[in-house]
Design a protein around this motif. Structure first.
Motif, mmCIF file in Angstrom:
data_model
loop_
_atom_site.group_PDB
_atom_site.id
_atom_site.type_symbol
_atom_site.label_atom_id
_atom_site.label_comp_id
_atom_site.label_asym_id
_atom_site.label_seq_id
_atom_site.Cartn_x
_atom_site.Cartn_y
_atom_site.Cartn_z
ATOM 1 N N GLU A 62 0.834 -1.206 0.000
ATOM 2 C CA GLU A 62 0.000 0.000 0.000
ATOM 3 C C GLU A 62 0.869 1.257 0.000
ATOM 4 N N GLY A 63 1.960 1.225 0.752
ATOM 5 C CA GLY A 63 2.903 2.348 0.763
ATOM 6 C C GLY A 63 3.597 2.515 -0.576
ATOM 7 N N GLU A 64 3.964 1.395 -1.176
ATOM 8 C CA GLU A 64 4.608 1.437 -2.493
ATOM 9 C C GLU A 64 3.656 2.009 -3.544
ATOM 10 N N ILE A 65 2.400 1.608 -3.472
ATOM 11 C CA ILE A 65 1.406 2.096 -4.435
ATOM 12 C C ILE A 65 1.270 3.612 -4.322
ATOM 13 N N ALA A 66 1.198 4.101 -3.095
ATOM 14 C CA ALA A 66 1.066 5.547 -2.891
ATOM 15 C C ALA A 66 2.276 6.278 -3.477
ATOM 16 N N THR A 67 3.466 5.757 -3.243
ATOM 17 C CA THR A 67 4.690 6.368 -3.772
ATOM 18 C C THR A 67 4.681 6.357 -5.300
ATOM 19 N N LYS A 68 4.323 5.231 -5.883
ATOM 20 C CA LYS A 68 4.314 5.112 -7.342
ATOM 21 C C LYS A 68 3.240 6.001 -7.970
ATOM 22 N N ARG A 69 2.123 6.186 -7.276
ATOM 23 C CA ARG A 69 1.086 7.088 -7.795
ATOM 24 C C ARG A 69 1.583 8.541 -7.815
ATOM 25 N N LYS A 70 2.343 8.904 -6.788
ATOM 26 C CA LYS A 70 2.929 10.253 -6.759
ATOM 27 C C LYS A 70 3.907 10.420 -7.917
ATOM 28 N N GLU A 71 4.725 9.395 -8.139
ATOM 29 C CA GLU A 71 5.681 9.444 -9.250
ATOM 30 C C GLU A 71 4.933 9.540 -10.583
ATOM 31 N N LEU A 72 3.833 8.802 -10.721
ATOM 32 C CA LEU A 72 3.039 8.843 -11.940
ATOM 33 C C LEU A 72 2.428 10.228 -12.150
ATOM 34 N N ALA A 73 1.925 10.813 -11.083
ATOM 35 C CA ALA A 73 1.366 12.171 -11.181
ATOM 36 C C ALA A 73 2.446 13.164 -11.588
ATOM 37 N N ASN A 74 3.645 13.003 -11.059
ATOM 38 C CA ASN A 74 4.769 13.868 -11.390
ATOM 39 C C ASN A 74 5.135 13.742 -12.870
ATOM 40 N N ILE A 75 5.210 12.513 -13.363
ATOM 41 C CA ILE A 75 5.543 12.275 -14.780
ATOM 42 C C ILE A 75 4.440 12.824 -15.675
ATOM 43 N N THR A 76 3.191 12.624 -15.273
ATOM 44 C CA THR A 76 2.063 13.153 -16.056
ATOM 45 C C THR A 76 2.134 14.675 -16.124
ATOM 46 N N GLY A 77 2.493 15.295 -15.003
ATOM 47 C CA GLY A 77 2.664 16.752 -14.976
ATOM 48 C C GLY A 77 3.783 17.208 -15.899
ATOM 49 N N LYS A 78 4.885 16.478 -15.891
ATOM 50 C CA LYS A 78 6.010 16.814 -16.766
ATOM 51 C C LYS A 78 5.605 16.691 -18.233
ATOM 52 N N LEU A 79 4.841 15.659 -18.532
ATOM 53 C CA LEU A 79 4.382 15.440 -19.904
ATOM 54 C C LEU A 79 3.451 16.577 -20.348
ATOM 55 N N GLU A 80 2.549 16.979 -19.472
ATOM 56 C CA GLU A 80 1.646 18.091 -19.793
ATOM 57 C C GLU A 80 2.420 19.397 -19.972
ATOM 58 N N ARG B 8 10.406 9.526 -23.697
ATOM 59 C CA ARG B 8 10.976 9.169 -22.398
ATOM 60 C C ARG B 8 9.906 9.216 -21.302
ATOM 61 N N TYR B 9 9.136 10.300 -21.263
ATOM 62 C CA TYR B 9 8.090 10.438 -20.246
ATOM 63 C C TYR B 9 6.968 9.410 -20.447
ATOM 64 N N ALA B 10 6.613 9.163 -21.700
ATOM 65 C CA ALA B 10 5.553 8.194 -21.985
ATOM 66 C C ALA B 10 5.990 6.785 -21.554
ATOM 67 N N ASP B 11 7.258 6.443 -21.774
ATOM 68 C CA ASP B 11 7.771 5.144 -21.339
ATOM 69 C C ASP B 11 7.715 5.024 -19.817
ATOM 70 N N GLU B 12 8.154 6.066 -19.127
ATOM 71 C CA GLU B 12 8.114 6.060 -17.662
ATOM 72 C C GLU B 12 6.671 5.956 -17.169
ATOM 73 N N GLN B 13 5.780 6.692 -17.824
ATOM 74 C CA GLN B 13 4.371 6.692 -17.453
ATOM 75 C C GLN B 13 3.780 5.277 -17.623
ATOM 76 N N GLY B 14 4.090 4.633 -18.733
ATOM 77 C CA GLY B 14 3.594 3.277 -18.979
ATOM 78 C C GLY B 14 4.143 2.270 -17.975
ATOM 79 N N ALA B 15 5.447 2.385 -17.681
ATOM 80 C CA ALA B 15 6.066 1.461 -16.725
ATOM 81 C C ALA B 15 5.461 1.631 -15.334
ATOM 82 N N LEU B 16 5.244 2.872 -14.929
ATOM 83 C CA LEU B 16 4.648 3.119 -13.615
ATOM 84 C C LEU B 16 3.201 2.636 -13.562
#
Length: 181
Positions: free
Chosen positions: A79-97, A119-127
């Motif tokens: 559950e902690g890992e999921i929360a961290t990865k969601r934050k990372e995903l939101a960050n990457i999505t923000g960078k992409l926007e 690069r961002y799309a790959d990170e977004q997909g992996a996350l």
């Protein structure tokens, strides 16, 4: 063949001999050539040994409890890992926007945009994939583990359903290549 050893330490070899109506399989030691052991007898005795390896319900229950406890602990960590990865995903999505906005406003050239977009799309997909994997329901994981645990009550059945190489590997691992008659 190559698994069962004689009391002298040499491996038995398998062979057959023709009776009146059919072939009879046996094991024998190259050193003790007069002692031919019927394969049917040895296989029946081995089946009895395998039946003794079956785990009883008390042990199965203890294994199940242990797995459930460990799964619950792992779930808390997950559950902690999921929360961290969601934050990372939101960050990457923000960078992409932000990248898209800069490109639209002519802040960056086409080549730079596509380089970073990939690069961002790959990170977004992996996350996204990792989050989906981490969110896999514990019940699905438990069902898989439960099936394996229940099979420990029928070691003989597992052995009989296996191929020859799996059977040899099983005997070598379980009996540490020291199966002696």
């Amino acid at each position: 063949r190559g698994v069962l050893k004689c009391h002298c330490g040499r491996c038995f070899t398998a062979g057959n001999s023709k009776g009146k109506n059919k072939y009879y399989w046996y094991y024998r030691c190259e050193t003790h050539k007069t002692a031919n052991l019927p394969a049917t007898k040895l296989h029946a005795q081995f089946s009895e040994i395998l039946n003794e390896l079956n785990l009883d319900d008390r042990i199965i229950s203890a294994i199940e409890k242990s797995i459930k406890d460990k799964a619950k602990a792992k779930l808390k960590i997950t559950e902690g890992e999921i929360a961290t990865k969601r934050k990372e995903l939101a960050n990457i999505t923000g960078k992409l926007e932000s990248l898209e906005e800069k490109y639209i406003c002519n802040g960056i050239d086409r080549e730079t945009y596509f380089k970073w977009k990939v690069r961002y799309a790959d990170e977004q997909g992996a996350l996204s994939s990792l989050i989906a994997q981490l969110e896999q329901p514990i019940s699905k994981i438990w069902q898989s583990a439960y099936g394996y645990i229940q099979s420990l009550t029928n070691i003989s059945g597992i052995y009989e359903a296996s191929g020859i190489h799996q059977k040899q590997a099983f005997v070598k691992i379980v009996f540490k290549n020291e199966l002696e008659y």
